[in-house]
Write an enzyme that holds these catalytic residues in place. Sequence first.
Site, PDB file in Angstrom:
ATOM      1  N   LEU A  98      47.258  92.313  87.649  1.00  0.00           N
ATOM      2  CA  LEU A  98      47.001  93.143  86.465  1.00  0.00           C
ATOM      3  C   LEU A  98      46.471  94.511  86.874  1.00  0.00           C
ATOM      4  O   LEU A  98      45.968  94.680  87.983  1.00  0.00           O
ATOM      5  CB  LEU A  98      45.996  92.413  85.573  1.00  0.00           C
ATOM      6  CG  LEU A  98      46.546  91.066  85.062  1.00  0.00           C
ATOM      7  CD1 LEU A  98      45.437  90.096  84.731  1.00  0.00           C
ATOM      8  CD2 LEU A  98      47.468  91.303  83.873  1.00  0.00           C
ATOM      9  N   PRO A  99      46.534  95.496  85.951  1.00  0.00           N
ATOM     10  CA  PRO A  99      46.167  96.859  86.363  1.00  0.00           C
ATOM     11  C   PRO A  99      44.698  97.030  86.761  1.00  0.00           C
ATOM     12  O   PRO A  99      44.410  97.541  87.835  1.00  0.00           O
ATOM     13  CB  PRO A  99      46.502  97.702  85.129  1.00  0.00           C
ATOM     14  CG  PRO A  99      47.463  96.896  84.321  1.00  0.00           C
ATOM     15  CD  PRO A  99      47.146  95.458  84.602  1.00  0.00           C
ATOM     16  N   THR A 129      43.800  94.869  91.966  1.00  0.00           N
ATOM     17  CA  THR A 129      42.708  95.605  92.613  1.00  0.00           C
ATOM     18  C   THR A 129      41.681  95.929  91.539  1.00  0.00           C
ATOM     19  O   THR A 129      41.959  96.714  90.622  1.00  0.00           O
ATOM     20  CB  THR A 129      43.210  96.925  93.235  1.00  0.00           C
ATOM     21  OG1 THR A 129      44.279  96.625  94.127  1.00  0.00           O
ATOM     22  CG2 THR A 129      42.091  97.628  93.993  1.00  0.00           C
ATOM     23  N   LYS A 204      39.976  96.183 100.288  1.00  0.00           N
ATOM     24  CA  LYS A 204      41.055  96.952  99.630  1.00  0.00           C
ATOM     25  C   LYS A 204      40.575  98.349  99.214  1.00  0.00           C
ATOM     26  O   LYS A 204      41.256  99.349  99.450  1.00  0.00           O
ATOM     27  CB  LYS A 204      41.543  96.158  98.407  1.00  0.00           C
ATOM     28  CG  LYS A 204      42.461  96.885  97.472  1.00  0.00           C
ATOM     29  CD  LYS A 204      43.810  97.153  98.077  1.00  0.00           C
ATOM     30  CE  LYS A 204      44.654  98.023  97.157  1.00  0.00           C
ATOM     31  NZ  LYS A 204      45.891  98.449  97.756  1.00  0.00           N
ATOM     32  N   LYS A 279      41.911 105.104  89.780  1.00  0.00           N
ATOM     33  CA  LYS A 279      41.146 103.876  89.489  1.00  0.00           C
ATOM     34  C   LYS A 279      40.503 103.325  90.764  1.00  0.00           C
ATOM     35  O   LYS A 279      39.313 103.012  90.807  1.00  0.00           O
ATOM     36  CB  LYS A 279      42.102 102.859  88.865  1.00  0.00           C
ATOM     37  CG  LYS A 279      41.465 101.573  88.457  1.00  0.00           C
ATOM     38  CD  LYS A 279      41.890 100.341  89.216  1.00  0.00           C
ATOM     39  CE  LYS A 279      43.301 100.150  89.628  1.00  0.00           C
ATOM     40  NZ  LYS A 279      43.613  98.917  90.292  1.00  0.00           N
TER      41      LYS A 279
HETATM   42  P1  NAD Z   1      51.774  97.729  86.489  1.00  0.00           P
HETATM   43  O1  NAD Z   1      51.064  98.511  85.463  1.00  0.00           O
HETATM   44  O2  NAD Z   1      53.166  98.087  86.869  1.00  0.00           O
HETATM   45  O3  NAD Z   1      51.799  96.167  86.060  1.00  0.00           O
HETATM   46  C1  NAD Z   1      50.756  95.532  85.394  1.00  0.00           C
HETATM   47  C2  NAD Z   1      51.367  94.512  84.447  1.00  0.00           C
HETATM   48  O4  NAD Z   1      50.297  93.851  83.758  1.00  0.00           O
HETATM   49  C3  NAD Z   1      52.250  95.143  83.372  1.00  0.00           C
HETATM   50  O5  NAD Z   1      53.480  94.453  83.308  1.00  0.00           O
HETATM   51  C4  NAD Z   1      51.459  94.967  82.091  1.00  0.00           C
HETATM   52  O6  NAD Z   1      52.271  94.806  80.935  1.00  0.00           O
HETATM   53  C5  NAD Z   1      50.683  93.701  82.408  1.00  0.00           C
HETATM   54  N1  NAD Z   1      49.502  93.522  81.582  1.00  0.00           N
HETATM   55  C6  NAD Z   1      48.580  94.439  81.210  1.00  0.00           C
HETATM   56  N2  NAD Z   1      47.641  93.866  80.432  1.00  0.00           N
HETATM   57  C7  NAD Z   1      47.990  92.571  80.313  1.00  0.00           C
HETATM   58  C8  NAD Z   1      47.425  91.467  79.629  1.00  0.00           C
HETATM   59  N3  NAD Z   1      46.300  91.578  78.911  1.00  0.00           N
HETATM   60  N4  NAD Z   1      48.054  90.276  79.698  1.00  0.00           N
HETATM   61  C9  NAD Z   1      49.192  90.135  80.426  1.00  0.00           C
HETATM   62  N5  NAD Z   1      49.779  91.137  81.093  1.00  0.00           N
HETATM   63  C10 NAD Z   1      49.182  92.345  81.039  1.00  0.00           C
HETATM   64  O7  NAD Z   1      50.823  97.751  87.766  1.00  0.00           O
HETATM   65  P2  NAD Z   1      51.244  97.416  89.284  1.00  0.00           P
HETATM   66  O8  NAD Z   1      51.721  98.646  89.955  1.00  0.00           O
HETATM   67  O9  NAD Z   1      52.075  96.190  89.287  1.00  0.00           O
HETATM   68  O10 NAD Z   1      49.793  97.129  89.897  1.00  0.00           O
HETATM   69  C11 NAD Z   1      49.112  95.922  89.640  1.00  0.00           C
HETATM   70  C12 NAD Z   1      47.854  95.897  90.496  1.00  0.00           C
HETATM   71  O11 NAD Z   1      48.225  95.994  91.870  1.00  0.00           O
HETATM   72  C13 NAD Z   1      46.886  97.055  90.232  1.00  0.00           C
HETATM   73  O12 NAD Z   1      45.571  96.578  90.272  1.00  0.00           O
HETATM   74  C14 NAD Z   1      47.185  98.024  91.364  1.00  0.00           C
HETATM   75  O13 NAD Z   1      46.049  98.822  91.692  1.00  0.00           O
HETATM   76  C15 NAD Z   1      47.533  97.071  92.486  1.00  0.00           C
HETATM   77  N6  NAD Z   1      48.418  97.632  93.515  1.00  0.00           N
HETATM   78  C16 NAD Z   1      49.511  98.364  93.173  1.00  0.00           C
HETATM   79  C17 NAD Z   1      50.331  98.891  94.173  1.00  0.00           C
HETATM   80  C18 NAD Z   1      51.555  99.717  93.832  1.00  0.00           C
HETATM   81  O14 NAD Z   1      52.127 100.327  94.757  1.00  0.00           O
HETATM   82  N7  NAD Z   1      51.984  99.768  92.583  1.00  0.00           N
HETATM   83  C19 NAD Z   1      50.045  98.638  95.521  1.00  0.00           C
HETATM   84  C20 NAD Z   1      48.931  97.856  95.846  1.00  0.00           C
HETATM   85  C21 NAD Z   1      48.126  97.355  94.819  1.00  0.00           C
END
Ligand code: NAD
Length: 332
Positions: A98-99, A129, A204, A279
């Site tokens: 999740l975000p 994260t 992280k 964030k």
């Molecule tokens: P994203 O925003 O693409 O995906 C998050 C998903 O969570 C979305 O599909 C959203 O609809 C869903 N969501 C939000 N609230 C929700 C809820 N209450 N119930 C169910 N689903 C819900 O984000 P991401 O890029 O996939 O990143 C996810 C995590 O991974 C973050 O914490 C980010 O910091 C970490 N991260 C991301 C990357 C990257 O390159 N994108 C790399 C390493 C770590």
Amino acid sequence: MAAQATKVLQSGCNKVFAFNIQQRKFSASSTKMAAKVGFIGLGNMGGHMAKNLLKKGYPLVVYDVSKDNLNTLKEAGAEVAGSPAEVASGVTKVVSMLPESSHVKQVYTAENGVFSTVKSGSLLMDCSTIDPSVSQVMASLAAEKGVTFVDAPVSGGVNAARDGILTFMVGGPEDGYEAASEYLSCMGKNVVHCGAVGTGQAAKICNNMLLGISMIGVSETMNLGIKLGLDPKMLAKILNMSSGRCWSSEVYNPCPGVLDGVPSSNNYKGGFGAALMTKDLGLAQSASTSTKSPTPLGSMAHQMYRIMTNHGYGEKDFSSVFKFLQEQEGKK
Ligand code: NAD
């Protein structure tokens, strides 16, 4: 211990695996049907991670607030649930991606959250994260229900999630780490035990603070070099054979045209958004405040990405700091 486990877990996962704690290795089992796994949060990262679990033979029940993301996983073969509670009611293993901290709190503790239906003995693996203190609170709430919660944030971007080569930094008890490794190794190439709950998040946010700082440094450097008349590709080559070399200069150079296949050469689309970097740097600043650790460059980097996000760069890859600097220059 961690080094030994990491080495073992680098062997990865091919289809359905059983984890043998005695031998500390995985063995393929084509006869045993894998139990269903729950997956919540199917965005840029989670969508690929869930698909990799499916590919490795784990049936999935999934939930996301985005109908589009749910449909993508449904088409890939997952069962769709109507809430986190419905996911947790049918499985004993749940992965979440999740975000931010607020989403994790909601998904786990809301009225229709995971904790409302989770079965005793379950294992919850949160790969988001978030603030380490939130992971610790989730682990305490889980323990009250006889459930193990581990934090398992990842390094590696969307392509690493797609290719199943993420690095997982796991915080939690040893047995929780070992149990989680069966699933995490299907989505990544390294699964590292960092210590107690929250230490995965600590590792992280330290890494991302350094990454945020180094990306700004490389962007300033590339921009200055170009202004001094240097060819960007040649400058990157020099940096990468000199003491300024780092991941941001070598693997993910922010200057368009220096490297193929990176966000800077695709108008900063895809990758890791500046809003998510903001964030993570905010989490690092909270940690630096609570531990009284001086992080002056981390603080400046945080403000830099915040300004970018406020100027419409939030969805662009964080390497767009290069473009942002050039735009600010153009305003002179
Ligand atoms: P994203 O925003 O693409 O995906 C998050 C998903 O969570 C979305 O599909 C959203 O609809 C869903 N969501 C939000 N609230 C929700 C809820 N209450 N119930 C169910 N689903 C819900 O984000 P991401 O890029 O996939 O990143 C996810 C995590 O991974 C973050 O914490 C980010 O910091 C970490 N991260 C991301 C990357 C990257 O390159 N994108 C790399 C390493 C770590």
